[in-house]
Every structure is written in C-alpha cells, then in structure tokens.
Design a protein around this motif. Structure first.
Motif, PDB file in Angstrom:
ATOM      1  N   MET A  49      11.779 -20.368 -49.205  1.00  0.00           N
ATOM      2  CA  MET A  49      13.005 -21.248 -49.757  1.00  0.00           C
ATOM      3  C   MET A  49      12.944 -21.171 -51.387  1.00  0.00           C
ATOM      4  O   MET A  49      11.804 -20.897 -51.885  1.00  0.00           O
ATOM      5  CB  MET A  49      12.833 -22.623 -49.405  1.00  0.00           C
ATOM      6  CG  MET A  49      11.532 -23.340 -49.658  1.00  0.00           C
ATOM      7  SD  MET A  49      11.600 -25.290 -49.293  1.00  0.00           S
ATOM      8  CE  MET A  49      11.429 -24.939 -47.335  1.00  0.00           C
ATOM      9  N   THR A  50      14.057 -21.625 -52.131  1.00  0.00           N
ATOM     10  CA  THR A  50      14.249 -21.463 -53.371  1.00  0.00           C
ATOM     11  C   THR A  50      13.366 -22.815 -53.711  1.00  0.00           C
ATOM     12  O   THR A  50      12.980 -23.477 -53.193  1.00  0.00           O
ATOM     13  CB  THR A  50      15.599 -21.471 -53.988  1.00  0.00           C
ATOM     14  OG1 THR A  50      16.276 -22.441 -53.429  1.00  0.00           O
ATOM     15  CG2 THR A  50      16.555 -20.112 -53.370  1.00  0.00           C
ATOM     16  N   MET A  51      13.579 -22.822 -55.134  1.00  0.00           N
ATOM     17  CA  MET A  51      12.939 -24.203 -55.716  1.00  0.00           C
ATOM     18  C   MET A  51      13.750 -25.343 -55.339  1.00  0.00           C
ATOM     19  O   MET A  51      13.169 -26.591 -55.384  1.00  0.00           O
ATOM     20  CB  MET A  51      13.111 -23.930 -57.479  1.00  0.00           C
ATOM     21  CG  MET A  51      12.238 -22.892 -58.040  1.00  0.00           C
ATOM     22  SD  MET A  51      10.668 -22.915 -57.790  1.00  0.00           S
ATOM     23  CE  MET A  51      10.413 -24.159 -59.282  1.00  0.00           C
ATOM     24  N   THR A  52      14.935 -25.334 -54.943  1.00  0.00           N
ATOM     25  CA  THR A  52      15.683 -26.370 -54.525  1.00  0.00           C
ATOM     26  C   THR A  52      15.862 -26.592 -52.911  1.00  0.00           C
ATOM     27  O   THR A  52      16.496 -27.379 -52.512  1.00  0.00           O
ATOM     28  CB  THR A  52      17.233 -26.462 -54.911  1.00  0.00           C
ATOM     29  OG1 THR A  52      17.684 -24.888 -54.409  1.00  0.00           O
ATOM     30  CG2 THR A  52      17.348 -26.330 -56.308  1.00  0.00           C
ATOM     31  N   GLY A  53      15.164 -25.652 -52.368  1.00  0.00           N
ATOM     32  CA  GLY A  53      15.015 -25.827 -50.701  1.00  0.00           C
ATOM     33  C   GLY A  53      15.902 -24.979 -49.900  1.00  0.00           C
ATOM     34  O   GLY A  53      16.047 -25.174 -48.869  1.00  0.00           O
ATOM     35  N   ASP A  54      16.660 -24.133 -50.684  1.00  0.00           N
ATOM     36  CA  ASP A  54      17.882 -23.541 -50.046  1.00  0.00           C
ATOM     37  C   ASP A  54      17.317 -22.036 -49.953  1.00  0.00           C
ATOM     38  O   ASP A  54      16.187 -21.623 -50.306  1.00  0.00           O
ATOM     39  CB  ASP A  54      19.140 -23.272 -50.748  1.00  0.00           C
ATOM     40  CG  ASP A  54      19.675 -24.616 -50.972  1.00  0.00           C
ATOM     41  OD1 ASP A  54      19.648 -25.622 -50.011  1.00  0.00           O
ATOM     42  OD2 ASP A  54      20.127 -25.076 -52.084  1.00  0.00           O
ATOM     43  N   HIS A  55      18.017 -21.352 -48.602  1.00  0.00           N
ATOM     44  CA  HIS A  55      17.733 -19.991 -48.454  1.00  0.00           C
ATOM     45  C   HIS A  55      18.939 -19.245 -48.178  1.00  0.00           C
ATOM     46  O   HIS A  55      20.008 -19.946 -47.763  1.00  0.00           O
ATOM     47  CB  HIS A  55      16.725 -20.014 -47.577  1.00  0.00           C
ATOM     48  CG  HIS A  55      16.951 -20.813 -46.312  1.00  0.00           C
ATOM     49  ND1 HIS A  55      17.513 -19.970 -45.321  1.00  0.00           N
ATOM     50  CD2 HIS A  55      16.617 -21.914 -45.720  1.00  0.00           C
ATOM     51  CE1 HIS A  55      17.912 -21.000 -44.151  1.00  0.00           C
ATOM     52  NE2 HIS A  55      17.166 -22.130 -44.417  1.00  0.00           N
ATOM     53  N   GLY A  56      18.970 -18.064 -47.733  1.00  0.00           N
ATOM     54  CA  GLY A  56      19.870 -17.160 -47.336  1.00  0.00           C
ATOM     55  C   GLY A  56      20.109 -15.919 -48.279  1.00  0.00           C
ATOM     56  O   GLY A  56      20.596 -14.833 -47.829  1.00  0.00           O
ATOM     57  N   GLY A  57      19.617 -16.041 -49.538  1.00  0.00           N
ATOM     58  CA  GLY A  57      19.729 -14.718 -50.350  1.00  0.00           C
ATOM     59  C   GLY A  57      18.541 -13.898 -50.488  1.00  0.00           C
ATOM     60  O   GLY A  57      17.748 -13.676 -49.522  1.00  0.00           O
ATOM     61  N   ASP A  58      18.434 -13.274 -51.613  1.00  0.00           N
ATOM     62  CA  ASP A  58      17.386 -12.361 -51.540  1.00  0.00           C
ATOM     63  C   ASP A  58      16.302 -12.498 -52.465  1.00  0.00           C
ATOM     64  O   ASP A  58      15.659 -11.543 -53.333  1.00  0.00           O
ATOM     65  CB  ASP A  58      18.025 -10.768 -51.637  1.00  0.00           C
ATOM     66  CG  ASP A  58      18.914 -10.736 -52.718  1.00  0.00           C
ATOM     67  OD1 ASP A  58      18.931 -11.838 -53.296  1.00  0.00           O
ATOM     68  OD2 ASP A  58      19.310  -9.624 -52.969  1.00  0.00           O
ATOM     69  N   SER A  59      16.342 -13.536 -53.015  1.00  0.00           N
ATOM     70  CA  SER A  59      15.190 -13.918 -54.190  1.00  0.00           C
ATOM     71  C   SER A  59      13.923 -13.820 -53.846  1.00  0.00           C
ATOM     72  O   SER A  59      13.640 -14.042 -52.535  1.00  0.00           O
ATOM     73  CB  SER A  59      15.376 -15.245 -55.109  1.00  0.00           C
ATOM     74  OG  SER A  59      15.053 -16.353 -54.084  1.00  0.00           O
ATOM     75  N   GLU A  60      12.901 -13.671 -54.732  1.00  0.00           N
ATOM     76  CA  GLU A  60      11.374 -13.552 -54.178  1.00  0.00           C
ATOM     77  C   GLU A  60      10.951 -14.631 -53.481  1.00  0.00           C
ATOM     78  O   GLU A  60      10.258 -14.611 -52.213  1.00  0.00           O
ATOM     79  CB  GLU A  60      10.487 -13.182 -55.488  1.00  0.00           C
ATOM     80  CG  GLU A  60       9.094 -13.064 -55.467  1.00  0.00           C
ATOM     81  CD  GLU A  60       8.902 -12.029 -54.474  1.00  0.00           C
ATOM     82  OE1 GLU A  60       9.774 -10.867 -54.593  1.00  0.00           O
ATOM     83  OE2 GLU A  60       7.786 -11.774 -53.643  1.00  0.00           O
ATOM     84  N   LEU A  61      11.272 -15.956 -53.710  1.00  0.00           N
ATOM     85  CA  LEU A  61      10.893 -17.408 -52.955  1.00  0.00           C
ATOM     86  C   LEU A  61      11.341 -17.221 -51.813  1.00  0.00           C
ATOM     87  O   LEU A  61      10.697 -17.852 -51.047  1.00  0.00           O
ATOM     88  CB  LEU A  61      11.219 -18.021 -53.823  1.00  0.00           C
ATOM     89  CG  LEU A  61      10.248 -18.645 -55.182  1.00  0.00           C
ATOM     90  CD1 LEU A  61      10.924 -19.891 -55.827  1.00  0.00           C
ATOM     91  CD2 LEU A  61       9.027 -18.687 -54.759  1.00  0.00           C
TER      92      LEU A  61
END
Lengths: 1189, 219
Positions: free
Chosen positions: A380-392
C-alpha cells in the motif's frame, strides 16, 4: 454561358456560395439577372442585381395551404437570341453542385472530427487498458509439458504428477495488503540511534523469532506483485501464475469466474479438498470449487473486523478437523485499515499484532507434512491505497515455514526478492500437481534442494529438473499463446525459444551422463532461469505496464479535438467561412503525417502500430488547424471568443466534467444526472422568465420593461412554458423509477420493473403489466401519428408515409405478440410449444425487418409532401425596353423595374383568378414546412421499435417517456429561440447540453449501469432463442444496441434541435416579427395573415443551413467529447485509486463506446437531413420540369 | 436611496441572522439532547418559527412599503389569511418540486415536508412580508430590471441565494464520506440556511457597493 453566376465570386460576404442555375430551362440566354419578387420580400418589392451579384433571398413557387404566400424568383435574360429582356417567371430550384459539395464537406468534416476523437480514444486505451488473451487450456497429470522422461523419483509414486510431492497439505494465509516492511523488525538507521518507531514496524515479531530460531525451516521473501495491484487481479495471478490485466480478452464479462487453468482447479481435479475462509471475492472467482467455504462480505472498506473475526472463528476448528488438503484464509483487516486510516495509524499496529498471533497459532498447530505460506497480495502507499505500480504498492511480504527442514543454506542477510507469481509453480510442484497451463512464474529453486543429502550434486540436479519442467511448461504456453494472439514481440519470442532449446538440450545431455558435472548443472540452471526471466519480462512489457506516454498523448489528442470543435463551431457562423478548404488541408496533412510516421517506423525496423499511425495522422491533420487558429488569434479575435458558452451552461458542463473524477458521483450518476437535468430545465424556465419571454409585458407594470421585451417576442405564455418544465420534471422522475442499482450501494434496491414479464409470478399482475406495456406501444404509435397529422404529413401518398400508416401498426402488433409469447411461453400447452418457439424466432426478426424496410423506404423517398394540383407551363414574358442589353443606367432601371413588377403582379392575379374560376392551375404543396422533421421523427420511431424489442417489456414505458420528454424539451428550448430569418442559424449551447444530459439520463432509466455485470445479456437471444453458434458479431451487435440505445436515438435525433424552432413557428401567434432596422429597405409591415414558412426558411438559405448542421454536430461532439475526456483524465490521474478497475475503467469503456455510437448516430442523423434536403430539391426540380412541359 | 436605508437593511438582516443563531442555541436550554444534526426536525421547526417571527416583527416595525391605503380590519384579516394560504401552498409546491428532483416519494415524507417548510420560510415569508399575496408583484421582482427598491433588491438576492444554497446542499449526498449530515435532507436544509445567511450578508454589501449604479424608478 452565364459565367457571372457560376464563377467563384470575389466577395464572399455578399454572396452565398453555392448558388447555381438550372441552365436547361433558360435556353439560349447567355446572361441572366435574378429577380426575386413576391410578398416574401418587403411590400412586393423586386430586388435584382445591381452591379455586384447580390442575392437577397431565394424562393420558389410553393403555395402553402390557402395560397397565401408566393415567392417568385424570376430570371431576366439580358443577353440572348430573343428580345433584349425576357422574363422567366420560373421556379428556380436547381440543386447546385456547390451546395452538394458543401454537404459532402460537412459530413466529411464531422467524420474527420470523429476520427480525431477515435484516434485519441484508441491511443489512450492502448496505454491504459492492457489486454491479454485468456487461454482455456489445462495442464493435466497424464500429459507432461514436453518431451523427455519425467524426472527424479516421480515414477511410480502415488499422488505424484509431474514431480513427487514434498508436502501433502498447505495452509495459505493471505493477508491483504501485507506490505513487505510490515514484516520487518524495528531497526535503527545507524549505530547508537534509537529505532524508528512506526506503527507498522516490528509488529510481526513471531516471524522474526522463527526466522532466527529455525533458519532452515522458514524464509521471508520480498515478493514483487505486478500491477494492477488490486485484489482481484492479484488473486488471479496468485492462482494462475499469469499476469492478469484489466480486460482479459475472452473472459466472460457476465461473471468474474476464472476460466484459465489455476492451482485451485488443479487441486480440485486431483481430488484434494480445498477449504476457504475470508474475502468473498473468491466466491466469484472460483464458484463451486471449495469443499467448504466461509465467505464474508468484503465491500465495506470501513469495517476492519468482520472478515477477520469470521475467519478466526472457523480457522482453528477447521485446522484441527483435518478435513482439508489446502486451507486458504484471506484476511482483509490490514487492507481495510490501510484504506481507512493509512499505515501510520495505531490501529494498524493492533491489526498487525492480531495477524502475528494468528500466525503463531497456526505454526503451533502445523503437522510435519504441511507447509505454511503467509503472503500479502500487494502493498500500500503512504496513504494506504493501492492499485498502481509504485514501489510501496508492489512490494509484499512472503513467508514460508515448514515444520521439517526445507532450506539447506543459512538465512541470507537481506530477504531475497522474488516475483509474486513464482509461488504458483513452486506450490504446484511441491504439492505434486501439474503447473497451471498459463503460468509464467519461475520455481523458487531453493525449495527444491535435497536437505537430507548433503551432496551439492543431487540438490542441483533436483533444482535443475524442477526448473526444466517449469521451463517446458512455459515454453508450451508461449507456443500456444503466440499461435492464438499476436501481441508478443516476434523477435524476442524467437530469441527465447532458441535459448530454451539450447538449455533443454544441455539438460538432456546432462541427464544422460550425470556424473561429475556440477558446474555444467549450474550453467543449465542459469540458462533455464534466464529463459524464464526473459519470458516474464517480455510478457510484462506487453501485458502489465501502463504506458503513460500513450495515455497522455491520447488525452491530449481528445482535448485538442474538443478545442477544435469549440473553435470551428464558432467559425462556421461567421461570414467568410469556406467549406471546401476546411477538409482538404487537414486530410492532406494527416496523410502526410501518417506516411512520415510509417516511414520512420519502418526505417527503424519496428512494425507500424495502427494505433500510433492513426494518432500521427490525427496530430498531423490537427496541427495546421490549430496553427491557423493561433495565427488568427494573434491579430483580431477578442478573448471572449475563446469561451462562447454562456455562463450557466458552462457551470453545468463543469459540474459534469468534475463529477467524473469522484467515484461516488460516477456510481451515483444514475441519480445525479436527472438532478442536473431537472436543474437545467428549471434554469431554462427561470431564464425565460428573467428575460421576459414568458409573460406578456403588460403584466409587468414597469413601462421600461416593455421595451426590453420587444426584442424577443413572447411566443408562448407563461403557463405554457412552466407546464412544459413541470411535465419534463415529471417525466424524468417517472423514468427514474426504472433504475438499476450499482452493486457498490448495497442499501439501494433496483427497480423490480426491469425484469422481464416472464419472471413474474401471479397471472393478474402479469396481465395488467402486459396491458400497460402494449398500451405504451400503442400510445407511442398514436402519438407519432398524431404528430404527423398535426403537421399534416400523413396525407401524402409517398411510400414512407404509407409505411407509417400501415407498417408501424404491424410492428406494434408483432412486438405485442412476441411479448405475449415470451412472457407466457411456459404456460403454453405442449402441442403449441413448437409453434410458440417458431413464432418467438420469427416475430422479432419480422419486426426488425419491417423497421429496416421502412428506413429504406424513407431513404428512398424522404419527401412526405402532398401535391395537390399542377398548372400549365408558365409563359415567358417579354419586357419591352427602349434599350438593348442589360440595364446600365439608373434611368434604365427605373424604367424596367415597374414593368417587371407589373407583369408579375398580373401574373399572380391572373393565376389566382384562374384558380378560382377554372379550377386548380397552381401547384399546392402541403407540409413542406415540416418536411425535414417529419422524416426525422419517422426515422426515430422506426429505429426505436427494434431497440424496444431488445429490452425487457416494461422498458417500453420508458421509451414512451423518452419520446414524450424529448418532445417537451424541444418545445421548451424552442420557446427560448428566436429565429433570425435570413440566417445564420444557430443551435444554442443549452439545447445541446440538455440533449446530451437527457441521453445519459435515458441510458440509466432504461436499466443500464456502466459496469460489465449489468449489461443486459439476454438481448442477444431476442430472435435467436437457441443462441448464435460460433458467430460473435451478431450477439455483440444486439447487446450493444440494447446498451447504447439511448445514445443512438438521441444522437440520430440531434438535428431536431435545429429544426424544432422553425416547426414551432406555426404555433405562435400569426403576427410575424420583423427585425427593427436591420435593412434600410425593410419596414415594419402591417400585420398580414400569412402562413409561416417554417422549415423552408432553412432551405431558403442552404449555406446557413449546412453551416448550422455542422455547428450542431460539432457542439454535440464537444459536449460528448469533454465527457470522454473527463473519463480518460480521471482514469489516468486516479490510476492508483482503490476503485480504478471497479468504477473508473468500466466507466471509461462505456463512455468511449457510447461516444463512438453517438458520433456515428449523429453522422447518420445529419446525413438523413441532407438526404431529405437533396430529395426536396429534386422534387422541386421535377415540379419545375412538369410545369415547363 | 439613502445610506440610512442601506443601514436599516443591514440591521434587519443582522437581526434575521441573529434569529437563526438563536434557534441553534436557545432550544438546548429547554430540550435535552438537542443538536442540529440529531434532532434535526425539531431544529427545523424552531428555526422556521424564529425566522418567521423575526421577519413579521421586522416588517411591522420597519414597514418598507408603507403604502397600504386601506387599513380596515377585515382587509387586514383577509390579507393575513391569504398570506397563510400562500405559505402553505408554497410548502406543498416545494415538496412536489423536491420529489420531482428525486426525493423519496413515500419514505421520509415528514423530513421532506419540513425541508419544504424551512425553504418557504427563507423565501416565501419575506416575499409575503414585502410584497403581500400578489403573484404578479413577485413575478415582477424576479425578472430583469423588475426591482423598484433596495428592499426588493435584497429580497431578490436572498431568495436566489437560498435556492442556490439548497441546490448546492444536494451535492454531498452521494459522496461516501458517511458523515451524519449527508443524510437527506440535512445537507440540503443546511445548504438552504447557509445560502439564506449568505444572501442576508451579501445583499446589503452588494447594494452598498453598487449604490451608484442602482437607480430605482418608483412607479
């Protein structure tokens, strides 16, 4: 001959382009002068050519009912064999070649603008919606993936397939969104510094403890998920070992069930028991596969505990019962906590600690033959979302534990990085199952070491054989896939195949002579790994990467096309606008751009991509246009010209634009659109009132007010417009009763009226409903016929009118009979079954066929005009002049004009008298005033009936409402438009926006939603109850016609927006309004009784007519274009959003297809109007020829 | 038009705003658990009563259109009764409009109706006070160049801003924030209130700023 007329005029402002002349009737005359007389112009004045070619108007002898208005256009022959001045009182109705050219260029221009949008949509789609073909092949135990013996001890063992099983049972704990660093301990960055305390660090203590105590039993990996990092796609990947994209071509849109080969299926077919508990997404993905399942709702993101507690209730009892071979527990709490609070929240620490306890409990209960897998499906991202392709987002934790020793080597310093899908072949081989057919993961060789045997050679051999099996399977998949689809790169494919054959040959050679070849074995392992990684990289390249460049390019292209629409829709009505160069330049530049691009691509050795080529052509053709606009702006155009849309409409368009960026509003669009439309309508009414068009000025006491009111005549009284508005609101509200709920709002209940009647129980209610539906059909029919009769287009003996009179009732009858059969098919007595089945095939086809033949008739003879009588040939007259040649001086004119006028007056009077005394001598053509809209309404009705048939029965009520509300809206809009008689004609922005809004509203009220499961698949079986066999285009066409029926109808009906104000002219008060002081000659006329010209005004100014049609088309395309642009921007900006694949991407697809359907419909509608125009012209010409004879 | 007129307008408007603020705080002294969101319907009634009362009192005190020639009691009574009927009719009219706009037809009838009442309070009551039960005058005021005094001008502004506030209040309903004020019709009533207050604040200022351009022709 007649050069002065036919040559291109120098001054475009004073001359309408495109006037030509039917030369054949003016035999022998070499120079002509046009003269227009009649009551149509001010006070029976004649106008003629004075020096420059100046045409005041254009007319024809058409006597509307009552013979009250004649417009005569006469020709003065000023150079010819006969007397110097010969007057031809002719009906001048040729269809000049230039006018036809204008029409063609209007249509081509619209097609070109459509192409610009399509190119943008295609480019965006190719970057955003990654597609992949789903293969349905399955691996099986009996079929090894390639030639060669099955390796290493698998022979003869029970339960072993391609390889002997190492574990008989697996516990798979899937912790949604378990990011890799969630499993990390708290550590300090440097020596001496205190450890960083983050809520998610160091909460999975137990993992770390196990890793330290039992380094040969457990491993922690950093698994890399492939984007899109959404749960459903990840679950597909984790079971099939492939790279799911958003649209997996070939999958069944109606359900989410996985059709590809997968681990769960392999387990089930091997007779193993799979027990599942947790996220109910699995229920859709694997229907009916689990031997035991506990599903918990996953939709409510705010609920952290329901799913987890539900699992915990069942997890340990199930584990102890040992009635399972694979136990899957899918925890959602961490993911939901991320969405609700983000990872940096104390709640996350609690959740992770809970998970830690779960793992501890599981490890304590594990038996020796069981493998424990703990995996996060994504991060998940720093904000808790997901769906994309960032490292987190793509880094997830993967933890393996076995009660028996599994790993020969010691714990590595840093956890190894493995692709997530590598788990699939590894688990398959460890469990002794065939690797799923479509897997492209690579086995984790570390797990295939032989721990008991300390010799490195046997370990390496075991690893090599596992890898070889894996590589064989991947190679087989590649072979099958590249045979079925072309989206993989050929070159790379060849390279990889070569690599594989080499490695495979090496491996086989080693098997023959295994001794002392450890180094060679390592080389083979490396080669096989290279092959597998190469395949994965190639597949990722073509399946799993957003192409930001293409997305941006597509969006920019769409934005530019929107801008172009805005620009040209303004230019069109400005004087000095030429049609022909409009098209040729962009076409030439576009072709040049495409050729240059293709040349570049072939020069660099790449295969030219049609999408890129199309985009290049579009850009190439756009650039000169934008350049021209830029150059034009620099000098003269005021900045206000940039934004021609009036404020309130702009506000509405902006709201609509912004609403596409919020998933809530996209989901709630079914409710938001009627709200916006209602507001828009009330705004229109309020605006009419504000501008004083609603009320006669005498009601308002301020004397000053009368003055302002006189600029626009109140054609409708207040209650009339208010009634229209309230009626519209009522229609919209009633249509809103037929709504279908999106699945995202569980509290909402779909309307029960959307289901077909056949599903109803209870005969009485069914009969009543059936009656209501047939009533709606009949009402629709009667309404259309009444409307046609109102404008008396129903009296014509033309075949299309006859069709309306007799064919339409037949269609209604057919539809009603079909509904009766369809809703009561089960109740039919057995001996009538065959008849019923046959009729339910024949009836819909018959209705569709009738509609098609009706449309053909309409296209063939679109002029629905009743000609009452014809006169004899008009006589030519000779004007006696004292001079020869054209009138050159003022004195000559003063002499000639009164003579001409007198002659013409005599002509009229004589004709009228003859009509009275000797019977009909003049042509009386009825219904010319509504000839265009009659054809449009007929076409729309004919189109609506087959579309109606594709819907459930009760939707017919919505179709009735659709016609009613568009009728009311047209009237309301017409109330606000004052006609400027000589043109230019414009369709105001509010009309176009309201029309587009209504199209969207009807899309929802016909029971549709922009998500794939909501598509009405049953439409494919209307007329084809047995299905379609192998053909796919016909069912796709039927389902598409059902889904985009409202888009199609409203787009085809779009020209009505232009025509209706002219039609409404006849309803207004008889007093015609004269523009004050618009021309020096014109005066305010005393009120005369006269029939309104209605749509013939459009014909009188073909240049303006064509311009108005083009403008209308461009405005509609603009309004639709900003919708699709907003969808595209929302999908690309919010590509990391939780709802991107659930809401934004489907919305984009529906909007894109809807745009394509709408633009095609718009094109057809405008083409139909032009066809009618052409037919009217030829009708006039025939009339003239008949008169001449 | 003098500055004193504008000043009077400003003070009356401030009193109206004050009445709304009072309606928030006063009931909590008498009622337990009173809050705008939780006992919304009570607040709607209280607010409606307060605003109506203040409007009536202000009308009687300030008398912006003191030109009523007949002053017989029966005339006044019929006028008052007419006003009441007009008010009721406007409530029903707004209710119908809300339903046409998508409000539930059967459920939450009381909520919808009270919403119609409060919107009528913000719009119809000032109209009735200022213009009396005279539809023609209303139509005149709400058209271009139709106003004849600063009172009518401010009436125009407050009414339109109340409507706009109500309209904007509907926008948060579909959002998935799950706040208590997103429930029908709370966001709309709050929007109407804010719109009304904004109109009350804006109209004196706007008139003050444009006092040079504004010239009213009295019949």
């Amino acid at each position: 001959m007649c050069k002065s007329l036919c040559s291109t005029p120098k001054d475009p402002d004073s001359v309408d382009l495109g006037w030509g002349l039917e030369i054949s009737i003016l035999n022998g005359c070499s120079r002509l002068m046009p003269i227009i007389c009649g009551p149509h112009l001010q006070k029976h004045r004649c106008n003629w050519w004075r020096g420059t070619l100046h045409w005041v108007g254009y007319g024809a002898v058409y006597l509307l009912e009552g013979f009250q208005e004649e417009v005569i256009l006469a020709w003065l022959c000023i150079e010819g064999p006969e007397n110097p001045l010969v007057l031809y009182p002719t009906v001048m109705n040729s269809l000049p070649a230039t006018s036809r050219m204008q029409k063609i260029s209007v249509l081509l221009f619209l097609a070109w603008v459509g192409f610009l949008f399509y190119a943008g949509i295609a480019l965006f789609t190719s970057g955003f919606l990654l597609t992949r073909l789903e293969l349905t092949n399955h691996s099986s135990c009996q079929e090894p993936p390639g030639p060669g013996s099955l390796p290493w001890g698998s022979q003869g063992k029970p339960g072993a397939c391609w390889m002997a099983s190492r574990f008989s049972r697996v516990v798979l704990v899937l912790i949604d969104a378990l990011r890799f660093d969630f499993a990390q301990p708290q550590r300090s960055h440097g020596p001496g510094e205190p450890p960083v305390s983050l809520p998610f660090l160091g909460k999975l203590d137990y993992l770390q403890t196990i890793l330290e105590i039992q380094p040969h039993h457990a491993r922690l990996y950093q698994s890399k998920a492939d984007p899109p990092t959404t749960t459903m796609q990840r679950l597909k990947a984790l079971t099939t070992g492939s790279l799911p994209t958003f649209i997996d071509a070939g999958s069944n849109f109606a359900s989410y069930a996985i059709v590809e080969d997968n681990l769960i299926k392999q387990l089930a077919s091997a007779g193993r028991r799979v027990v599942f508990m947790g996220d109910d997404t699995w229920k859709d993905l694997f229907p009916g596969v689990f031997s035991q399942a506990f599903f918990f709702p996953s939709f409510n993101v705010r609920d952290l505990h329901t799913v987890d507690n539900g699992i915990l209730e069942h997890l340990y009892p199930t584990m102890d019962s040992s009635e399972w071979d694979m136990l899957i527990a899918h925890f959602l709490g961490v993911d939901h906590c991320g969405h609700k609070h983000g990872p940096h929240h104390p709640e996350m620490a609690k959740k992770l600690s809970q998970m830690d306890q779960v793992i501890q409990g599981l490890v304590e209960r594990l038996e020796n033959d069981t493998l424990l897998v703990v995996i996060g499906d994504h991060g998940m991202t720093m904000t808790g979302d997901h769906g994309g392709d960032s490292e987190l987002e793509i880094s997830a934790a993967l933890f393996l534990y076995s009660p028996t020793a599994l790993f020969p080597s010691a714990l590595p310093q840093e956890p190894e990085i493995v692709p997530q899908i590598n788990l699939v072949p590894t688990l398959a081989l460890l469990l002794g199952l065939p690797i799923p057919f479509g897997n492209i993961g690579e086995v984790m060789v570390e797990l295939f070491s032989v721990v008991e045997d300390p010799q490195p050679h046997s370990s390496a051999l075991a690893q090599a054989s596992a890898l070889h099996l894996n590589a064989q399977q991947v190679s087989r998949f590649l072979h099958t896939y590249s045979a079925a689809a072309q989206d993989l790169q050929i070159k790379e494919l060849h390279r990889l195949q070569n690599l594989f054959s080499k490695a495979s040959a090496d491996y086989q050679r080693l098997l023959q002579s295994p001794q002392g070849a450890e180094a060679a074995l390592q080389t083979v392992i490396t080669e096989l790994q290279q092959f597998l990684r190469g395949v994965r990289a190639m597949c990722i390249e073509s399946w799993a990467r957003f192409s930001l460049v293409r997305m941006a390019g597509g969006a920019a292209l769409m934005a530019a096309a929107c801008f172009l629409c805005l620009l040209v829709s303004q230019w069109v009505t400005s004087p000095g606008f030429y049609f022909c160069p409009l098209l040729l330049t962009p076409m030439a530049y576009g072709l040049a751009g495409a050729i240059v691009c293709a040349g570049l691509l072939t020069a660099t050795g790449l295969k030219p991509d049609p999408v890129v080529l199309g985009a290049m052509a579009a850009v190439g053709s756009l650039l000169p246009f934008l350049w021209k606009a830029w150059a034009g702006w620099g000098s003269k155009r005021p900045p206000a010209a940039l934004l021609p849309i009036p404020g309130p409409v702009l506000l509405f368009l902006l709201i609509r634009f912004a609403a596409f960026f919020s998933d809530s509003f996209v989901v709630a669009e079914a409710r938001a659109t009627p709200f916006l439309l209602g507001s828009f309508i009330l705004l229109l009414v309020a605006q009419l009132h504000w501008e004083g068009k609603l009320l006669p000025p005498k009601l308002l006491t301020i004397p000053r007010f009368c003055l302002s009111a006189s600029t626009g005549p109140p054609r409708h009284n207040g209650t009339h417009a208010l009634g229209l508005g309230v009626g519209l609101l009522l229609c919209i509200r009633l249509a809103g009763l037929f709504h279908r709920c999106p699945e995202e709002t569980p509290a909402c209940h779909s309307s029960p009226w959307l289901s077909p009647l056949a599903s109803m129980v209870g005969g009485r209610a069914k009969n009543l409903w059936y009656g209501a539906c047939v009533g709606a059909l009949v009402a629709l029919l009667v309404a259309v016929r009444l409307w046609l009769r109102r404008y008396s287009n129903l009296k014509s003996p033309e075949p299309s009118v006859l069709f309306v009179r007799w064919g339409l009732p037949l269609m209604v009858l057919g539809t009603a009979a079909y509904w009766a059969l369809a809703s009561g098919a089960d109740e039919a007595p057995p001996r009538l079954r065959a008849l019923v089945a046959g009729a339910s095939v024949v009836l819909p086809r018959a209705v569709a066929g009738l509609a098609a033949s009706g449309l053909m008739l309409l296209l063939w003879r679109p002029v629905t005009v009743l000609v009452k009588a014809t006169t004899g040939a008009p006589r030519t007259r000779t004007v006696l002049t004292p001079f020869s040649g054209p009138p050159t001086s003022r004195a000559d004119l003063d002499y000639v004009v009164p003579q001409i006028y007198r002659h013409m007056q005599e002509e009229f009077r004589g004709r009228l008298e003859r009509t009275k005394s000797q019977g009909p001598l003049t042509v009386a053509a009825y219904q010319l005033g509504s000839v265009y809209s009659a054809a449009m309404v007929t076409a729309l009705t004919l189109l609506a009936f087959p579309l109606l048939l594709l819907h459930a029965e009760r939707i017919s009520l919505v179709f009735l409402l659709l016609f009613l509300q568009s009728f009311l809206l047209l009237h309301l809009l017409a109330a606000g438009i004052s006609i400027t008689t000589p043109g230019p004609f414009t369709v105001p922005w509010q009309a176009v926006s309201a029309w587009a809004l209504m199209a969207t509203q009807t899309f929802y009220s016909t029971g549709h939603q922009p998500v794939f499961p909501a598509i009405h698949w049953h439409a494919a079986f209307v007329g084809f109850p047995e299905g379609h066999g192998s053909s796919t285009w016909l069912p796709a066409l039927l389902v598409g016609a059902n889904t985009f029926a409202s888009h199609l109808l409203f787009a085809v009906g779009c020209p009505l927006l232009l025509l209706w104000p002219f039609l409404c002219e006849s309803q207004g008060p008889r007093k015609r309004w004269q523009p004050l002081g618009s021309e020096a000659e014109s005066r305010v006329r005393p009120e005369e009784e006269e029939e309104p010209l209605m749509e013939m005004r459009l014909r009188d100014a073909p240049h303006h007519f064509n311009a108005a049609l083009l403008q209308l088309g461009l405005k509609y395309l603009f309004v639709l274009g900003i919708q699709i642009l907003a969808c595209a921007l929302a999908a690309s900006i919010l590509r990391r959003h939780l709802m991107v694949w659930k809401v934004f991407a489907p919305k984009f697809i529906f909007e894109a297809v809807g745009f394509i359907v709408s633009s095609v419909g718009l094109f057809l509608g405008i083409a139909l109007v032009m066809r009618v125009d052409g037919a009217v012209s030829s009708w006039f010409r025939q009339l003239v020829l008949a008169q001449q004879r | 038009m003098k500055d004193t007129d504008i000043k009077r307008l400003l003070y009356t408007h401030l009193l109206c705003i004050f009445s709304i603020i009072l309606s928030i705080f006063i009931p909590s002294f008498f009622l337990e658990n009173f809050s705008i969101l939780e006992t919304h319907l009570t607040w709607l009634c209280v607010c409606s009563v307060f605003v109506t009362a203040v409007n009536l009192v202000l009308y009687l005190v300030v008398k912006p259109n003191a030109s009523s020639k007949r002053s017989s009691l029966s005339y006044k009574v019929t006028r008052f009764l007419k006003c009441c009927i007009y008010f009721l009719m406007s409530c029903f009219f707004f209710h119908v409009i809300f339903v046409l706009y998508g409000a539930p037809l059967i459920e939450l009838v009381l909520e919808t109706f009270l919403f119609a009442v409060i919107l009528s309070t913000f719009t119809t009551v000032p109209c009735l006070c200022l213009l009396g039960p005279n539809i023609k005058a209303w139509l005149r005021v709400f058209s271009r160049n139709g106003v004849t005094s600063i009172w009518e001008n401010s009436l125009q502004i407050t009414t339109i801003s109340s409507f706009i506030g109500t309209w904007l209040g509907a926008f948060p309903i579909p959002l998935d924030w799950e706040r208590p004020w997103q429930v029908w019709p709370i966001s709309c009533t709050l929007g109407a209130t804010f719109g009304y207050v904004a109109g009350l604040v804006i109209s004196p200022l706007w008139i003050y700023w444009n006092r040079k351009q504004l010239t009213y022709k009295n019949n």
